[in-house]
Scaffold this motif. Structure first.
Motif, PDB file in Angstrom:
ATOM      1  N   TYR A 103       3.092   6.434  -8.273  1.00 17.52           N
ATOM      2  CA  TYR A 103       2.136   7.021  -7.346  1.00 17.52           C
ATOM      3  C   TYR A 103       2.251   8.551  -7.347  1.00 17.52           C
ATOM      4  O   TYR A 103       1.247   9.269  -7.419  1.00 17.52           O
ATOM      5  CB  TYR A 103       2.368   6.464  -5.938  1.00 17.52           C
ATOM      6  N   ARG A 153       0.744   5.214   0.823  1.00 18.32           N
ATOM      7  CA  ARG A 153      -0.124   6.159   1.530  1.00 18.32           C
ATOM      8  C   ARG A 153       0.732   7.194   2.247  1.00 18.32           C
ATOM      9  O   ARG A 153       1.958   7.058   2.319  1.00 18.32           O
ATOM     10  CB  ARG A 153      -1.026   5.424   2.515  1.00 18.32           C
ATOM     11  N   THR A 202       0.873  -1.170   0.000  1.00 18.39           N
ATOM     12  CA  THR A 202       0.000   0.000   0.000  1.00 18.39           C
ATOM     13  C   THR A 202       0.908   1.217   0.000  1.00 18.39           C
ATOM     14  O   THR A 202       1.908   1.247   0.714  1.00 18.39           O
ATOM     15  CB  THR A 202      -0.880   0.006   1.272  1.00 18.39           C
ATOM     16  N   PHE A 258       5.146   9.962   1.408  1.00 16.71           N
ATOM     17  CA  PHE A 258       4.364   8.774   1.126  1.00 16.71           C
ATOM     18  C   PHE A 258       5.237   7.562   1.408  1.00 16.71           C
ATOM     19  O   PHE A 258       6.434   7.576   1.124  1.00 16.71           O
ATOM     20  CB  PHE A 258       3.899   8.741  -0.332  1.00 16.71           C
TER      21      PHE A 258
END
Length: 162
Positions: free
Chosen positions: A102, A8, A6, A53
Motif C-alpha cells: 500500500y 486506510r 481495508t 495507515f
C-alpha cells in the motif's frame, strides 16, 4: 487471514486498537525504546500530525504503517521513512506485506523516490521480511545502541520507488 482487510488513513475510532498494538509489540529486540502509553489521549498526543495507515476489518485494527519525511528540509520531500507494526494475533498472515505494498503504491502516486526504515540487528525476522519485499540494506550502524548492557547493531533499509 480470511477476513477482508481495508487499508486506510487512521480514524478516531481506530486509536484504542492502535494503542493496544503499540503497547504489545515493542521489545528490546525491535526497539531501543519500549513504548507504552497509559491512555488513548497520551497516544493521540504522541501521534499528532503523523500520517498513519491502518489495516482493519469490521472488528479490529490488525496493523499500521506510519510515514513521515526524514526531516523538514525541502531536500527530503521525495523520501519517506516509516514504522510498521502488526498485532501479535495477526502476524504471519500477510498484513505487513499488504501495508508495505500500500505504501509503495502511495509513494509512487505522490512522486516519492525512496522509502526507508531502520531495523535493529536482533530483529532477524524483520530483516528477512524487508529483503523479501524488495528492500536493500543501505547502512549498518555498528554498536548503535547499548541495551541491557549489550551493544546492538542497527540497519537502514530502503526501497526505491522509481
Amino acid at each position: 487471514m480470511n477476513k477482508q482487510l481495508t487499508i486506510r488513513v487512521t480514524e478516531e475510532h481506530d486509536l484504542p486498537g492502535l494503542l493496544e498494538i503499540e503497547n504489545t509489540i515493542w521489545t528490546n529486540q525491535n526497539s531501543p525504546v519500549l513504548h507504552h502509553y497509559e491512555s488513548v489521549d497520551a497516544y493521540k498526543e504522541k501521534i499528532a500530525g503523523r500520517i498513519i495507515f491502518v489495516a482493519v476489518d469490521a472488528d479490529k485494527v490488525h496493523g499500521f504503517i506510519d510515514i513521515h519525511h526524514p526531516t523538514p528540509l525541502a531536500a527530503h520531500k521525495k523520501q519517506w521513512m516509516f514504522g510498521i507494526g502488526v498485532h501479535p494475533d495477526s502476524q504471519s498472515s500477510g498484513i505487513g506485506r499488504q501495508l508495505l505494498d500500500y505504501v509503495k503504491e502511495a509513494a509512487a502516486k505522490e512522486g516519492i523516490h525512496k522509502i526507508s526504515l531502520r531495523v535493529m540487528g536482533p530483529n532477524t525476522k524483520a530483516i528477512q521480511f524487508y529483503r523479501r519485499n524488495g528492500f536493500i540494506q543501505e547502512a549498518l550502524f555498528k554498536d548503535e545502541f547499548l541495551i541491557n548492557g549489550q551493544f546492538c547493531d542497527d540497519y537502514q533499509f530502503a526501497y526505491f520507488v522509481d
